[in-house]
Structure formats: C-alpha cells, structure tokens
Design an enzyme around this catalytic site. Structure first.
Site, mmCIF file in Angstrom:
data_model
loop_
_atom_site.group_PDB
_atom_site.id
_atom_site.type_symbol
_atom_site.label_atom_id
_atom_site.label_comp_id
_atom_site.label_asym_id
_atom_site.label_seq_id
_atom_site.Cartn_x
_atom_site.Cartn_y
_atom_site.Cartn_z
ATOM 1 N N ASP A 219 0.819 -1.209 0.000
ATOM 2 C CA ASP A 219 0.000 0.000 0.000
ATOM 3 C C ASP A 219 0.855 1.263 0.000
ATOM 4 O OD1 ASP A 219 -2.754 1.236 0.587
ATOM 5 O OD2 ASP A 219 -1.531 2.042 2.209
ATOM 6 N N GLU A 261 1.280 -0.616 -5.076
ATOM 7 C CA GLU A 261 0.211 0.375 -5.255
ATOM 8 C C GLU A 261 0.839 1.755 -5.280
ATOM 9 O OE1 GLU A 261 -3.486 2.818 -3.618
ATOM 10 O OE2 GLU A 261 -1.658 2.461 -2.512
ATOM 11 N N ASP A 328 -11.619 1.337 -3.209
ATOM 12 C CA ASP A 328 -12.613 2.150 -2.523
ATOM 13 C C ASP A 328 -12.961 3.442 -3.256
ATOM 14 O OD1 ASP A 328 -10.208 3.438 -1.890
ATOM 15 O OD2 ASP A 328 -10.192 2.685 0.180
HETATM 16 O O1 ISL Z 1 -6.718 7.047 -4.632
HETATM 17 C C1 ISL Z 1 -5.973 7.698 -3.991
HETATM 18 C C2 ISL Z 1 -6.337 9.018 -3.397
HETATM 19 O O2 ISL Z 1 -7.339 9.628 -4.155
HETATM 20 C C3 ISL Z 1 -4.671 7.163 -3.717
HETATM 21 O O3 ISL Z 1 -3.696 8.141 -3.718
HETATM 22 C C4 ISL Z 1 -4.662 6.398 -2.423
HETATM 23 O O4 ISL Z 1 -5.192 7.135 -1.402
HETATM 24 C C5 ISL Z 1 -3.266 6.025 -2.046
HETATM 25 O O5 ISL Z 1 -2.735 5.328 -3.103
HETATM 26 C C6 ISL Z 1 -3.202 5.169 -0.806
HETATM 27 O O6 ISL Z 1 -4.361 4.482 -0.549
HETATM 28 C C7 ISL Z 1 -4.306 3.500 0.423
HETATM 29 O O7 ISL Z 1 -3.953 4.058 1.682
HETATM 30 C C8 ISL Z 1 -4.929 4.980 2.165
HETATM 31 C C9 ISL Z 1 -6.267 4.263 2.342
HETATM 32 O O8 ISL Z 1 -7.261 5.156 2.800
HETATM 33 C C10 ISL Z 1 -6.712 3.641 1.011
HETATM 34 O O9 ISL Z 1 -7.882 2.892 1.196
HETATM 35 C C11 ISL Z 1 -5.608 2.753 0.498
HETATM 36 O O10 ISL Z 1 -5.927 2.254 -0.778
HETATM 37 C C12 ISL Z 1 -4.412 5.582 3.458
HETATM 38 O O11 ISL Z 1 -4.185 4.620 4.423
#
Ligand code: ISL
Ligand code: CA
Length: 615
Positions: A219, A261, A328
């Site tokens: 992540d 990611e 999400d």
């Molecule tokens: O889609 C994004 C923001 O609009 C991305 O930048 C995303 O937030 C980022 O890649 C990290 O996301 C992950 O960590 C977040 C969490 O809320 C997300 O659900 C997860 O996918 C922070 O912990």
C-alpha cells in the site's frame, strides 16, 4: 442459499508444487475481498475469517485465482483498517492467526492463492510504536516516526486527503513536536531513514510469508522516504528499500508476489518493477481506469488508445494489475484538471459521491446499472493487458450508499440472499458493522448471489463464463498488445498475441449499433472463432474485415491460423513471445505445447479444410 459446490472432488485442485509456476500472477484473475464485509460466522454483525472460509467454494466456482485481503490487522478502523495498530495480529472481531492459517490452507486446497495488504508507509496513532515514540523521544522508538519542531518541512509534498487534512504535519501535544503524515492525521508516517524501522517492517513481512501468504499488495509505497526540495514521492531510497524487500522474498520465499500500489503515471510506476525486474513483480496501472470511463461516456476510443500507446514496456517477469476502480474509489489523480471536471460532471452528479479528488461509488451505479455497459467494462477488464482485479460484490452489480461516511458506502455487506441481512449475518440488523444496501434497485432483496445463480443470464453467470473463456487463452495474461485501427472512432480493437495463441478483441464504446472495417491483412487466411460460442466467422482476406456490433457490444475472437502456414515460423514466434520462466511454467502446467509439439500438431491440421482463401 446453496453456495455452488465444486463440480467434482478433483476440481479441488491443490496449488502447483512450489517453484513450478513462478509467474502465476501473470495469468491470475484477482478478487479483492473485505474480511469485514463478506460473511459473518458468529452473528456479531461483523464479517470474519471463518465466514470467508464458508464462502471459498463460491469464489472457486466463480473462477478467481487469487484473493486480495485488505488489512485485517489490529486497528481502530478509522481508515477501513489501513490504520494498523499491530502488524502481526488479526483484529479480534475477524478471528485470530489460527483462523487465518485455516483460511489460507482452505484457499490453497481449492487452488486459490491469497495476497494480503501491507501498509508500510504509516501506522495508526494507536500503534504501540507511536505511543512509545511520542512519550519517550529518547527511547527505542523515539525515531520511528518523522518528527520536527515546526511544520515547515517538505513544503513541496502535496496533500492527498484534501477533504479532511490541511497539512501533512500535525502537532502532538504529548511530545510537543509535529509529526509527518501523508494521509489522515491519525496515521503518522514511519521514518524509513531509521534502519530499525526497515528491520521491523521486514520482520512483519516475514511473519506473514512464513505463514504462507502468496504475496502482498504494498500500500502507498511512493511515500516511504522524504527529502527536502522534492515532492517526496518515488524517491531513489524508496526504490532501494523495496529492492531490499524483493531480495528477502527471492531468497527465502519462492512464488510470492509483490504488487505495488503507486498511484502515479506509468513512466514513474515502471520504476517500481526495477530496471531488471528486481523490485515489485506487479504494479497497478492507475491511468487506464478513468480512461475507460471517459472513452465509453464520450463514445470515443482515443482516451484508451492514448494511454495504451503511452504505456512503457516492462521487464519480462513483470505484470500490470488493472481494475475498474482503485477498490474504494474511482481515483482521479491520473487525469488532467479538465478531465477531472468532466468525470465529476458525468459520474459524481451529487457532491456526496466525491471523496477527496476521486469518486466513491461502485461500478453498477456508476454505469446506471446498464447491463450492456457493465458487460463491456468487464470484458475490457478481462482482455486489456495486465491481470484483472475484481472488487467483491461487483460480480453481482452491488450498489453503494453515499449517505455513509468516508468510503464506507462501497464497503457494505456482501449480498448473498434476499433473507435477513442479505444472508451475510444472522445478527440483529441493527448490529451490522454497516447497514445492508436497501435500495429498491441495488438492495439485497433484489441484487444478491442466490437470485443471480438461478438466472442463467445474470451478470454473475456471465462474468463466470467470461473468466472461464479468459482462462482458456494464456494470451490474455501473457500476450503482446497491438491496437488495430479503423475509421470508426467509437470502436476499440486490439490483438493479443502469445506464440500461436492470438485473440482479437473488438469493443463498441457507443450505445448505438456500429459497423467497423478492420485492417487485418497481417492475418490473411486466418479464421476468427468467436470465443463464447466458438462460431467460425468468415476467413480474413486482403480486403478490410467488416463487422457490425450491437450498442456497447464486443467480440473476442481466437484467430486460427491456416493449416498450410502453421509449420513455418512457429518456432520463432514462440521464442519471441515467451520469457523462459513463463514458458517453462506453462509447459509444466500443460497449458501450451512446446514448439516441436505445435509443429506436429499443425502437420495434422494440414489435412483439415479450415484454411479457406481470402474473402
Ligand atoms: O486514490 C488515492 C487518493 O485519491 C490514492 O492516492 C490512495 O489514497 C493512495 O494510493 C493510498 O491508498 C491507500 O492508503 C490509504 C487508504 O485510505 C486507502 O484505502 C488505500 O488504498 C491511506 O491509508
Ligand atoms: Ca463475526
């Protein structure tokens, strides 16, 4: 509801022996499933690991190859579990390590792999490391986070969660210093400059690898390191650390995958594969997704064609991950400001549908629940280059609930039946972790697995068939991608080619029927065979190949080589198209045959009559 059982005991296939299929992730269909949202085994209103074990037959029936579990670790759940308070403990409501182990064994026994989310950039502020760091600056954990006396550092780093945060620094009244965070202010970033942090993270990764997980979705990795004068994303030391992680995996844990990611442009994302494929084996291709939505709404292939053309080559052992939403949300970071306004205007008509700079909605409501469009999107997901990642509930067209906070609207319980709590739980409906969707169109009374199992024409049954078709053709996971142009801008056509496995995909992005003339001269003499019904279409000649498509219709064709030609350049094709490891693993699994065998095969085909002349 009777969850479909595997057809026969033999379909409970074990995973291939370790080391025999190192590049399995290139052919896999991934399925993201929230432990909290799938099935509640003990009637407390919260999904759990034992509930998931009960549903593995369903997932095997659906035909997915690898499950991705978002964080299920100890957490105050202020960010859907991405706020971890213990990297090696299961949140008690979900079960314990023993339950996880059983879940893993049961998935493996059905031939499915499991990767888990790992959030290494930040922890919850409830993590004991942070509690120690804030109260004892000189202690063992004093340097575990990024502390400063003021909030002026790293001014060039953007704020990601713009809905809730106004700075990447937050003052801690206990330590009386500011701490750094790229996401929520209850999620302090770990200090990767500290070698002890690096060790602690690698230990936690080892913990899960030792238990037998098949890999990690890593992540938010672009933000591990910070450096003054930069935007603090994709820094060289971040790559160095990830390469370190990969070394650990390669040395001690064969067949495991690292899925990166990084919500970045392809030119930056390819760096996460490493120059020689020595970093992450997989990375999400973020910019494809919004362009699918733009292309279809504008009835123009160009947004998709452009991003495909701009996608750089990747190392032999690497693979993209593609999706129809970044789980999400429909994230809109990888579009221009103009395009973002367009997307908001088209797909987030109610301001409640926005989250930060993305859109927090599920697939079916985004597409107005239109069957043809839903099928077209899924067909693109299953046929564009990369391994597709499905999101739980999208296979039945579940809806969202924009009245819930943050991104919870897309995390409601899985809808199994029209019964109490949609068959998700037998608890008091008021005890659900989130309310079941009750919408007249998307509510569990109407939209559920049971009813779609009984309807042979349902989205669920259709998707299962398409996954089966995909599995019959390694080229979907492994093949090259070449767009086939035409004068009709609403039709996106491309060829996927892997050795002698050649598939032509033709997609009508318009809601109206369309004709298209394709220049398929390079396949003169080939016979297109439609993949869902195996009906032979007219042989390709030198003239433009004419097709008509229904509104939002699409075709997948196998291009079957004329017998006479099949003996000549087979060997060469094979060698160009296969990296040795993939070839070996396919041969071992019996999915494709070796060059010699292909030649033998085509010798027999010579006597067939499938090779007609040009049209
Ligand atoms: O889609 C994004 C923001 O609009 C991305 O930048 C995303 O937030 C980022 O890649 C990290 O996301 C992950 O960590 C977040 C969490 O809320 C997300 O659900 C997860 O996918 C922070 O912990
Ligand atoms: Ca439960």
């Amino acid at each position: 509801m009777t969850v479909p059982a595997p057809d026969s005991p033999s379909s409970r296939s074990l995973l291939p022996a370790p080391g025999t299929d190192p590049e399995w992730y290139k052919r896999a269909v991934f399925y993201e499933v929230l432990v909290r949202g799938f099935a509640d085994s003990n009637a407390d209103g919260v999904g759990d690991l034992r509930g998931m074990i009960d549903k593995l037959d369903y997932l095997q029936w659906l035909g997915v190859d690898c499950l991705w579990l978002p964080p299920f670790f100890a957490s105050p759940l202020r960010d859907g579990g991405y706020d971890v308070s213990d990297y090696t403990a299961v949140l008690p409501e979900f079960g314990d390590i023993q339950d996880f182990k059983e879940f893993l064994d049961e998935a493996h026994a059905r031939g499915m792999r499991v990767i888990i989310d790992f959030v290494m950039n930040h922890t919850s502020d409830q993590h004991p490391w942070f509690q120690a760091s804030r109260s004892d600056p000189d202690g063992d954990y004093g340097d575990f986070y990024v502390w400063a006396d003021d909030d002026t550092g790293y001014p060039d780093a953007r704020i990601i969660f713009v809905d809730t945060e106004s700075s990447n620094w937050t003052f801690d009244p206990v330590r009386k210093q500011y701490f750094w965070h790229r996401f929520f202010s209850h999620q302090p970033d770990l200090n990767f400059e500290n070698p002890r942090v690096q060790e602690a993270i690698i230990d936690a990764l080892r913990f899960w690898l030792d238990l037998g997980v098949d890999g990690f979705r890593l992540d938010a990795v672009p933000y591990l390191f910070e450096e003054e004068g930069t935007n603090c994303e994709n820094l060289p030391r971040t790559h160095e650390f990830l390469k370190q992680v990969r070394k650990v995996v390669d040395a001690d844990y064969p067949d495991r995958v690292l899925l990166c990611e990084a919500n970045q442009w392809p030119a930056d994302v390819v760096e996460y594969f490493g120059e020689n494929g020595d970093e992450c084996q997989m990375a999400f291709h973020f910019p494809v997704m919004p362009r699918l939505f733009m292309g279809v709404r504008r009835e123009q292939r160009f947004p998709i064609s452009e991003i495909m053309a701009q996608t750089p080559a990747i190392p032999d052992n690497a693979q993209w991950g593609i999706f129809l939403r970044n789980h999400d949300e429909l994230t809109l970071e990888m579009v221009t400001d103009e395009e973002r306004d367009y997307m908001w205007a088209e797909y987030a008509k109610d301001p409640r549908m926005k989250a930060n700079i993305g859109i927090r909605r599920r697939l079916a409501p985004l597409l107005d629940n239109d069957t043809n469009t839903l099928e077209l999107f899924n067909a693109l997901l299953l046929s564009l280059p990369g391994s597709p990642v499905l999101y739980y509930g999208d296979e039945i067209g579940m809806g969202d609930n924009i009245w819930l906070g943050d991104r919870d609207g897309v995390r409601t319980p899985m809808q199994w039946t029209p019964d109490r709590n949609g068959g998700f739980s037998t608890a008091d409906p008021q005890r659900m972790y989130l309310p079941l969707n009750q919408d007249p169109v998307y509510g569990y009374q109407v939209t559920n697995v049971e009813s779609q199992l009984r309807n042979t024409n349902s989205l669920l049954q259709w998707l299962r068939r398409m996954i089966q078709v995909r599995n019959e053709h390694p080229t979907f996971g492994l093949g090259s991608f070449e767009e086939v142009g035409s004068r009709n801008p609403t039709v996106l056509s491309f060829v996927r080619k892997f050795g002698d496995d050649v598939v032509l995909c033709v997609n009508n992005l318009s809601r109206f029927p369309q004709p298209v003339e394709l220049d398929l001269r390079q396949f003169e003499g080939y016979t297109p065979i439609e993949l869902t019904g195996r009906v032979e279409f007219p042989v390709i000649g030198v003239l433009p190949y004419m097709l008509t498509l229904a509104g939002h219709g699409f075709y997948w064709f196998e291009l079957s080589k004329p017998a006479a030609e099949a003996t000549t350049d087979e060997h060469e094709d094979w060698e160009i198209a296969t990296s040795s490891a993939v070839a070996d693993s396919l041969l071992a699994a019996g999915v494709v045959s070796a060059p010699e065998e292909i030649q033998g095969d085509s010798d027999t085909r010579e006597h067939g009559d499938s090779a007609g002349g040009p049209r």
